[in-house]
Design a protein around this motif. Structure first.
Motif, PDB file in Angstrom:
ATOM      1  N   ARG A  25      12.997  -1.263   1.779  1.00 43.92           N
ATOM      2  CA  ARG A  25      12.650  -2.567   2.347  1.00 43.92           C
ATOM      3  C   ARG A  25      13.902  -3.231   2.901  1.00 43.92           C
ATOM      4  NH1 ARG A  25      12.042  -8.000   0.715  1.00 43.92           N
ATOM      5  NH2 ARG A  25      10.205  -8.918   1.703  1.00 43.92           N
ATOM      6  N   ASN A  52       1.813   2.928   0.326  1.00 42.68           N
ATOM      7  CA  ASN A  52       3.272   3.096   0.350  1.00 42.68           C
ATOM      8  C   ASN A  52       3.986   1.751   0.482  1.00 42.68           C
ATOM      9  OD1 ASN A  52       2.795   5.795   0.234  1.00 42.68           O
ATOM     10  ND2 ASN A  52       3.387   6.252   2.346  1.00 42.68           N
ATOM     11  N   LEU A  79      -5.148   0.073   0.644  1.00 46.29           N
ATOM     12  CA  LEU A  79      -5.722   1.397   0.908  1.00 46.29           C
ATOM     13  C   LEU A  79      -4.890   2.397   0.122  1.00 46.29           C
ATOM     14  CD1 LEU A  79      -6.361   1.179   4.771  1.00 46.29           C
ATOM     15  CD2 LEU A  79      -7.638   0.170   2.861  1.00 46.29           C
ATOM     16  N   GLN A 146       1.605   4.082   8.752  1.00 54.62           N
ATOM     17  CA  GLN A 146       0.410   4.936   8.772  1.00 54.62           C
ATOM     18  C   GLN A 146      -0.854   4.113   8.943  1.00 54.62           C
ATOM     19  OE1 GLN A 146      -0.077   7.754   5.491  1.00 54.62           O
ATOM     20  NE2 GLN A 146      -2.269   7.807   5.865  1.00 54.62           N
TER      21      GLN A 146
HETATM   22  N1  LIG Z   1       8.526  -4.322   8.745  1.00 56.71           N
HETATM   23  C1  LIG Z   1       7.300  -4.582   8.410  1.00 56.71           C
HETATM   24  O1  LIG Z   1       6.671  -5.526   8.915  1.00 56.71           O
HETATM   25  C2  LIG Z   1       6.634  -3.736   7.363  1.00 56.71           C
HETATM   26  C3  LIG Z   1       5.399  -4.140   6.846  1.00 56.71           C
HETATM   27  C4  LIG Z   1       4.806  -3.336   5.898  1.00 56.71           C
HETATM   28  C5  LIG Z   1       5.409  -2.153   5.485  1.00 56.71           C
HETATM   29  N2  LIG Z   1       6.600  -1.812   6.015  1.00 56.71           N
HETATM   30  C6  LIG Z   1       7.253  -0.568   5.606  1.00 56.71           C
HETATM   31  O2  LIG Z   1       6.372   0.500   5.837  1.00 56.71           O
HETATM   32  C7  LIG Z   1       6.636   1.504   4.873  1.00 56.71           C
HETATM   33  C8  LIG Z   1       5.358   2.186   4.464  1.00 56.71           C
HETATM   34  O3  LIG Z   1       4.710   2.738   5.599  1.00 56.71           O
HETATM   35  P1  LIG Z   1       3.965   4.142   5.468  1.00 56.71           P
HETATM   36  O4  LIG Z   1       3.492   4.549   6.818  1.00 56.71           O
HETATM   37  O5  LIG Z   1       4.813   5.085   4.697  1.00 56.71           O
HETATM   38  O6  LIG Z   1       2.764   3.827   4.491  1.00 56.71           O
HETATM   39  P2  LIG Z   1       1.563   2.780   4.429  1.00 56.71           P
HETATM   40  O7  LIG Z   1       0.882   2.710   5.757  1.00 56.71           O
HETATM   41  O8  LIG Z   1       2.047   1.534   3.792  1.00 56.71           O
HETATM   42  O9  LIG Z   1       0.649   3.508   3.362  1.00 56.71           O
HETATM   43  C9  LIG Z   1       0.185   4.817   3.618  1.00 56.71           C
HETATM   44  C10 LIG Z   1      -0.589   5.274   2.398  1.00 56.71           C
HETATM   45  O10 LIG Z   1      -1.764   4.470   2.255  1.00 56.71           O
HETATM   46  C11 LIG Z   1      -2.848   5.258   1.855  1.00 56.71           C
HETATM   47  N3  LIG Z   1      -3.879   5.206   2.895  1.00 56.71           N
HETATM   48  C12 LIG Z   1      -3.688   5.090   4.226  1.00 56.71           C
HETATM   49  N4  LIG Z   1      -4.867   5.079   4.865  1.00 56.71           N
HETATM   50  C13 LIG Z   1      -5.808   5.188   3.915  1.00 56.71           C
HETATM   51  C14 LIG Z   1      -7.209   5.221   3.947  1.00 56.71           C
HETATM   52  N5  LIG Z   1      -7.886   5.164   5.102  1.00 56.71           N
HETATM   53  N6  LIG Z   1      -7.868   5.315   2.781  1.00 56.71           N
HETATM   54  C15 LIG Z   1      -7.191   5.390   1.620  1.00 56.71           C
HETATM   55  N7  LIG Z   1      -5.867   5.364   1.509  1.00 56.71           N
HETATM   56  C16 LIG Z   1      -5.175   5.270   2.648  1.00 56.71           C
HETATM   57  C17 LIG Z   1      -2.348   6.664   1.717  1.00 56.71           C
HETATM   58  O11 LIG Z   1      -2.036   6.867   0.370  1.00 56.71           O
HETATM   59  P3  LIG Z   1      -2.418   8.226  -0.333  1.00 56.71           P
HETATM   60  O12 LIG Z   1      -1.682   9.279   0.418  1.00 56.71           O
HETATM   61  O13 LIG Z   1      -1.990   8.044  -1.746  1.00 56.71           O
HETATM   62  O14 LIG Z   1      -3.865   8.375  -0.191  1.00 56.71           O
HETATM   63  C18 LIG Z   1      -1.089   6.701   2.522  1.00 56.71           C
HETATM   64  O15 LIG Z   1      -0.148   7.583   2.043  1.00 56.71           O
HETATM   65  C19 LIG Z   1       7.315   0.840   3.708  1.00 56.71           C
HETATM   66  O16 LIG Z   1       8.525   1.509   3.439  1.00 56.71           O
HETATM   67  C20 LIG Z   1       7.537  -0.572   4.129  1.00 56.71           C
HETATM   68  O17 LIG Z   1       8.862  -1.014   3.874  1.00 56.71           O
HETATM   69  C21 LIG Z   1       7.229  -2.566   6.943  1.00 56.71           C
END
Ligand SMILES: NC(=O)c1ccc[n+]([C@@H]2O[C@H](COP(=O)([O-])OP(=O)(O)OC[C@H]3O[C@@H](n4cnc5c(N)ncnc54)[C@H](OP(=O)(O)O)[C@@H]3O)[C@@H](O)[C@H]2O)c1
Length: 217
Positions: A25, A52, A79, A146
């Motif tokens: 973060r 995540n 999710l 994601q």
């Molecule tokens: N700068 C910003 O504004 C901001 C805002 C938010 C987050 N972030 C950053 O984004 C990063 C995370 O992004 P990310 O792409 O790795 O992950 P994410 O989009 O936060 O989460 C992805 C996880 O959510 C679950 N998921 C996604 N779609 C789903 C669905 N349709 N049904 C059930 N579960 C679902 C899955 O978990 P499972 O694989 O366990 O099923 C997947 O691994 C963090 O490090 C954070 O710091 C930044």
């Protein structure tokens, strides 16, 4: 099929990163930007994030006491297919209602209402359909990458705001739109704010360009 109105909001660095290396973060938003996001939160029925984001950032997703006329704030929707969010996550603290959409049929999670669906059913359109049936009429999607991509893939975006903060994230990180994503002409509006720029994308053009890009690969 009717669905809630979807607003996406994300903050990125000057070099396009939404998180640091390994999903770390990083503070990108300014004080004014945080206030803007809290104002959107105060007007929606639900805030949605992926698992995540909860694991890496441990957000509260509440109104943080800034807007006292809304005592409970929006419902928090996570999710989390596999139920990996830690039991001591802030979103499970009981300060407002939390729903977790999951395909895990075994585990329970104190502090959340689990909406268990089959793995194939956990699409954005089915999730929005389920939320609509619960009376949710508008949602704010706050990440991460994601989940945002899944909403664009599903063609379910009505507003898309990107705050570009006056921050450079070094050493790699998570970029929202990876090269060779080659999408142009999707900007609707741009405003200078304290600590950065607020860019609003035209969701319609974005989703059309996105579909063309997916077909091209
Ligand atoms: N700068 C910003 O504004 C901001 C805002 C938010 C987050 N972030 C950053 O984004 C990063 C995370 O992004 P990310 O792409 O790795 O992950 P994410 O989009 O936060 O989460 C992805 C996880 O959510 C679950 N998921 C996604 N779609 C789903 C669905 N349709 N049904 C059930 N579960 C679902 C899955 O978990 P499972 O694989 O366990 O099923 C997947 O691994 C963090 O490090 C954070 O710091 C930044």
């Amino acid at each position: 099929m009717e669905r809630p109105r979807v607003i996406i909001n994300v903050a990125q660095s000057l070099n396009g990163m939404i998180a640091g290396p390994g999903g770390r973060r990083v503070t990108i938003s300014s004080g004014h930007d945080r206030k803007r996001v809290l104002e959107i939160r105060s007007k929606v029925d639900a805030v949605i994030v992926g698992a995540n984001t909860v694991v890496n950032d441990n957000p509260r997703l509440t109104l943080e006491g800034h807007l006292p006329d809304h005592s409970h704030g929006p419902m928090r929707v996570i999710l989390d297919g596999t139920l990996k969010i830690p039991e001591n996550s802030h979103v499970l603290d009981g300060t407002s209602r939390t729903l977790v959409f999951t395909w895990n049929q075994q585990k329970d999670l104190k502090g959340a209402e689990l909406v268990r669906m089959s793995r194939e059913s956990l699409t954005i359109s089915r999730i929005l359909e389920a939320l609509w049936a619960m009376g949710v009429r508008n949602v704010l999607v706050e990440g991460g990458k994601q989940v945002i991509h899944e909403f664009i893939d599903a063609g379910a975006v009505d507003e898309f705001h990107i705050f570009v903060g006056n921050v450079l994230i070094e050493g790699g990180g998570m970029i929202l739109f990876d090269p060779p994503d080659d999408i142009s002409g999707v900007m609707n509006d741009i405003q200078v704010m304290e600590g950065g720029l607020l860019i609003s994308l035209d969701p319609h053009s974005l989703m059309i360009s996105w579909k063309k890009k997916v077909k091209a690969f």
